[in-house]
Design a protein around this motif. Structure first.
Motif, PDB file in Angstrom:
ATOM      1  N   LEU A   1     -48.526 -45.185 -25.061  1.00  0.00           N
ATOM      2  CA  LEU A   1     -48.082 -44.041 -25.860  1.00  0.00           C
ATOM      3  C   LEU A   1     -47.218 -43.120 -25.012  1.00  0.00           C
ATOM      4  O   LEU A   1     -47.608 -42.721 -23.913  1.00  0.00           O
ATOM      5  N   ARG A   2     -46.056 -42.786 -25.546  1.00  0.00           N
ATOM      6  CA  ARG A   2     -45.154 -41.827 -24.899  1.00  0.00           C
ATOM      7  C   ARG A   2     -44.811 -40.754 -25.923  1.00  0.00           C
ATOM      8  O   ARG A   2     -44.191 -41.042 -26.944  1.00  0.00           O
ATOM      9  N   PHE A   3     -45.225 -39.550 -25.634  1.00  0.00           N
ATOM     10  CA  PHE A   3     -45.038 -38.448 -26.577  1.00  0.00           C
ATOM     11  C   PHE A   3     -43.723 -37.731 -26.301  1.00  0.00           C
ATOM     12  O   PHE A   3     -43.375 -37.473 -25.155  1.00  0.00           O
ATOM     13  N   HIS A   4     -43.021 -37.404 -27.383  1.00  0.00           N
ATOM     14  CA  HIS A   4     -41.754 -36.679 -27.311  1.00  0.00           C
ATOM     15  C   HIS A   4     -41.781 -35.580 -28.368  1.00  0.00           C
ATOM     16  O   HIS A   4     -42.353 -35.760 -29.445  1.00  0.00           O
ATOM     17  N   TYR A   5     -41.130 -34.462 -28.052  1.00  0.00           N
ATOM     18  CA  TYR A   5     -41.038 -33.388 -29.042  1.00  0.00           C
ATOM     19  C   TYR A   5     -39.918 -33.711 -30.022  1.00  0.00           C
ATOM     20  O   TYR A   5     -38.813 -34.076 -29.632  1.00  0.00           O
ATOM     21  N   ASP A   6     -40.210 -33.577 -31.295  1.00  0.00           N
ATOM     22  CA  ASP A   6     -39.237 -33.824 -32.356  1.00  0.00           C
ATOM     23  C   ASP A   6     -38.658 -32.478 -32.796  1.00  0.00           C
ATOM     24  O   ASP A   6     -39.353 -31.675 -33.430  1.00  0.00           O
ATOM     25  N   ASP A   7     -37.406 -32.240 -32.443  1.00  0.00           N
ATOM     26  CA  ASP A   7     -36.803 -30.947 -32.754  1.00  0.00           C
ATOM     27  C   ASP A   7     -36.084 -30.931 -34.102  1.00  0.00           C
ATOM     28  O   ASP A   7     -35.387 -29.969 -34.414  1.00  0.00           O
ATOM     29  N   SER A   8     -36.262 -31.953 -34.925  1.00  0.00           N
ATOM     30  CA  SER A   8     -35.576 -31.992 -36.220  1.00  0.00           C
ATOM     31  C   SER A   8     -36.053 -30.862 -37.132  1.00  0.00           C
ATOM     32  O   SER A   8     -35.263 -30.306 -37.907  1.00  0.00           O
ATOM     33  N   PHE A   9     -37.334 -30.482 -37.040  1.00  0.00           N
ATOM     34  CA  PHE A   9     -37.839 -29.379 -37.847  1.00  0.00           C
ATOM     35  C   PHE A   9     -37.157 -28.072 -37.450  1.00  0.00           C
ATOM     36  O   PHE A   9     -36.723 -27.296 -38.310  1.00  0.00           O
ATOM     37  N   ASP A  10     -37.056 -27.831 -36.139  1.00  0.00           N
ATOM     38  CA  ASP A  10     -36.396 -26.613 -35.653  1.00  0.00           C
ATOM     39  C   ASP A  10     -34.924 -26.594 -36.055  1.00  0.00           C
ATOM     40  O   ASP A  10     -34.398 -25.550 -36.453  1.00  0.00           O
ATOM     41  N   THR A  11     -34.268 -27.739 -35.962  1.00  0.00           N
ATOM     42  CA  THR A  11     -32.857 -27.841 -36.347  1.00  0.00           C
ATOM     43  C   THR A  11     -32.693 -27.571 -37.838  1.00  0.00           C
ATOM     44  O   THR A  11     -31.773 -26.864 -38.248  1.00  0.00           O
ATOM     45  N   GLY A  12     -33.587 -28.127 -38.643  1.00  0.00           N
ATOM     46  CA  GLY A  12     -33.543 -27.905 -40.084  1.00  0.00           C
ATOM     47  C   GLY A  12     -33.728 -26.443 -40.447  1.00  0.00           C
ATOM     48  O   GLY A  12     -33.053 -25.916 -41.345  1.00  0.00           O
ATOM     49  N   MET A  13     -34.648 -25.777 -39.760  1.00  0.00           N
ATOM     50  CA  MET A  13     -34.872 -24.347 -40.012  1.00  0.00           C
ATOM     51  C   MET A  13     -33.639 -23.530 -39.627  1.00  0.00           C
ATOM     52  O   MET A  13     -33.261 -22.594 -40.327  1.00  0.00           O
ATOM     53  N   ARG A  14     -33.005 -23.895 -38.530  1.00  0.00           N
ATOM     54  CA  ARG A  14     -31.794 -23.189 -38.081  1.00  0.00           C
ATOM     55  C   ARG A  14     -30.663 -23.372 -39.079  1.00  0.00           C
ATOM     56  O   ARG A  14     -29.965 -22.406 -39.419  1.00  0.00           O
ATOM     57  N   VAL A  15     -30.474 -24.589 -39.584  1.00  0.00           N
ATOM     58  CA  VAL A  15     -29.434 -24.850 -40.586  1.00  0.00           C
ATOM     59  C   VAL A  15     -29.733 -24.068 -41.861  1.00  0.00           C
ATOM     60  O   VAL A  15     -28.828 -23.478 -42.467  1.00  0.00           O
ATOM     61  N   SER A  16     -31.003 -24.025 -42.252  1.00  0.00           N
ATOM     62  CA  SER A  16     -31.394 -23.275 -43.443  1.00  0.00           C
ATOM     63  C   SER A  16     -31.075 -21.784 -43.285  1.00  0.00           C
ATOM     64  O   SER A  16     -30.580 -21.145 -44.217  1.00  0.00           O
ATOM     65  N   GLU A  17     -31.357 -21.224 -42.105  1.00  0.00           N
ATOM     66  CA  GLU A  17     -31.049 -19.818 -41.844  1.00  0.00           C
ATOM     67  C   GLU A  17     -29.543 -19.558 -41.923  1.00  0.00           C
ATOM     68  O   GLU A  17     -29.104 -18.561 -42.501  1.00  0.00           O
ATOM     69  N   LEU A  18     -28.761 -20.459 -41.328  1.00  0.00           N
ATOM     70  CA  LEU A  18     -27.308 -20.293 -41.354  1.00  0.00           C
ATOM     71  C   LEU A  18     -26.769 -20.358 -42.780  1.00  0.00           C
ATOM     72  O   LEU A  18     -25.900 -19.562 -43.160  1.00  0.00           O
ATOM     73  N   LEU A  19     -27.277 -21.288 -43.569  1.00  0.00           N
ATOM     74  CA  LEU A  19     -26.833 -21.394 -44.961  1.00  0.00           C
ATOM     75  C   LEU A  19     -27.241 -20.170 -45.769  1.00  0.00           C
ATOM     76  O   LEU A  19     -26.483 -19.694 -46.613  1.00  0.00           O
ATOM     77  N   SER A  20     -28.431 -19.655 -45.502  1.00  0.00           N
ATOM     78  CA  SER A  20     -28.897 -18.454 -46.193  1.00  0.00           C
ATOM     79  C   SER A  20     -28.016 -17.251 -45.840  1.00  0.00           C
ATOM     80  O   SER A  20     -27.640 -16.469 -46.725  1.00  0.00           O
ATOM     81  N   ASP A  21     -27.680 -17.117 -44.563  1.00  0.00           N
ATOM     82  CA  ASP A  21     -26.803 -16.023 -44.141  1.00  0.00           C
ATOM     83  C   ASP A  21     -25.426 -16.143 -44.780  1.00  0.00           C
ATOM     84  O   ASP A  21     -24.849 -15.141 -45.224  1.00  0.00           O
ATOM     85  N   LEU A  22     -24.918 -17.339 -44.846  1.00  0.00           N
ATOM     86  CA  LEU A  22     -23.619 -17.585 -45.466  1.00  0.00           C
ATOM     87  C   LEU A  22     -23.647 -17.238 -46.948  1.00  0.00           C
ATOM     88  O   LEU A  22     -22.733 -16.612 -47.472  1.00  0.00           O
ATOM     89  N   HIS A  23     -24.738 -17.619 -47.609  1.00  0.00           N
ATOM     90  CA  HIS A  23     -24.884 -17.313 -49.032  1.00  0.00           C
ATOM     91  C   HIS A  23     -24.963 -15.803 -49.263  1.00  0.00           C
ATOM     92  O   HIS A  23     -24.349 -15.280 -50.196  1.00  0.00           O
ATOM     93  N   GLU A  24     -25.695 -15.087 -48.413  1.00  0.00           N
ATOM     94  CA  GLU A  24     -25.798 -13.629 -48.547  1.00  0.00           C
ATOM     95  C   GLU A  24     -24.449 -12.962 -48.321  1.00  0.00           C
ATOM     96  O   GLU A  24     -24.107 -11.996 -49.012  1.00  0.00           O
ATOM     97  N   ARG A  25     -23.670 -13.488 -47.371  1.00  0.00           N
ATOM     98  CA  ARG A  25     -22.336 -12.921 -47.137  1.00  0.00           C
ATOM     99  C   ARG A  25     -21.439 -13.131 -48.340  1.00  0.00           C
ATOM    100  O   ARG A  25     -20.653 -12.259 -48.698  1.00  0.00           O
ATOM    101  N   ASP A  26     -21.542 -14.292 -48.964  1.00  0.00           N
ATOM    102  CA  ASP A  26     -20.734 -14.560 -50.158  1.00  0.00           C
ATOM    103  C   ASP A  26     -21.128 -13.651 -51.311  1.00  0.00           C
ATOM    104  O   ASP A  26     -20.277 -13.230 -52.102  1.00  0.00           O
ATOM    105  N   LEU A  27     -22.396 -13.323 -51.434  1.00  0.00           N
ATOM    106  CA  LEU A  27     -22.850 -12.427 -52.497  1.00  0.00           C
ATOM    107  C   LEU A  27     -22.395 -10.999 -52.248  1.00  0.00           C
ATOM    108  O   LEU A  27     -22.102 -10.257 -53.190  1.00  0.00           O
ATOM    109  N   ASP A  28     -22.339 -10.598 -50.996  1.00  0.00           N
ATOM    110  CA  ASP A  28     -21.915  -9.241 -50.646  1.00  0.00           C
ATOM    111  C   ASP A  28     -20.406  -9.056 -50.752  1.00  0.00           C
ATOM    112  O   ASP A  28     -19.927  -7.940 -50.948  1.00  0.00           O
ATOM    113  N   LYS A  29     -19.664 -10.150 -50.624  1.00  0.00           N
ATOM    114  CA  LYS A  29     -18.200 -10.068 -50.674  1.00  0.00           C
ATOM    115  C   LYS A  29     -17.764  -9.850 -52.139  1.00  0.00           C
ATOM    116  O   LYS A  29     -18.185 -10.581 -53.023  1.00  0.00           O
TER     117      LYS A  29
END
Length: 125
Positions: free
Chosen positions: A93-121
């Motif tokens: 057994l060789r354990f590795h950290y899976d950062d796909s969850f962190d990456t997904g959360m970061r992409v979700s935050e960026l998309l949310s920020d982009l959506h909020e900017r579009d609503l404010d414009k």
């Protein structure tokens, strides 16, 4: 007739389920955080299993510490896994950290920020 899922896929799937149970019930180490087994990838000869995990509610240093501890405990975990699985040879057994969850959360935050900017414009007519 070819099988839809090869032996590697079946062993990986079963190993993921059993590892989750082993970590939940058999390994009693207070240093381990809340660990989720995301994926297990077994080599063709079943000699090595890469176990991808996620540690929730931990900072970067805590994630590394948990993965290091899991790798140190891998002989004990492997022994417990051998009791549960009906295989002649249990993979290393060789354990590795899976950062796909962190990456997904970061992409979700960026998309949310982009959506909020579009609503404010204001709309251009």
């Amino acid at each position: 007739m070819a099988r839809e899922f090869g032996r590697n896929a079946r062993v990986s799937s079963q190993m993921q389920k059993e590892l989750s149970l082993v970590l939940q019930r058999d390994i009693d180490d207070s240093r381990l955080g809340f660990i989720t087994i995301n994926e297990v990838v077994v080599t063709k000869d079943l000699a090595v299993a890469k176990v991808y995990v996620t540690v929730l509610n931990a900072d970067e240093q805590g994630k590394k510490a948990n993965v290091k501890l899991l790798n140190e405990l891998s002989p004990v975990i492997r022994h417990q896994l051998a009791k549960r699985m009906r295989l002649r040879h249990i993979s290393d057994l060789r354990f590795h950290y899976d950062d796909s969850f962190d990456t997904g959360m970061r992409v979700s935050e960026l998309l949310s920020d982009l959506h909020e900017r579009d609503l404010d414009k204001p709309e251009e007519g």
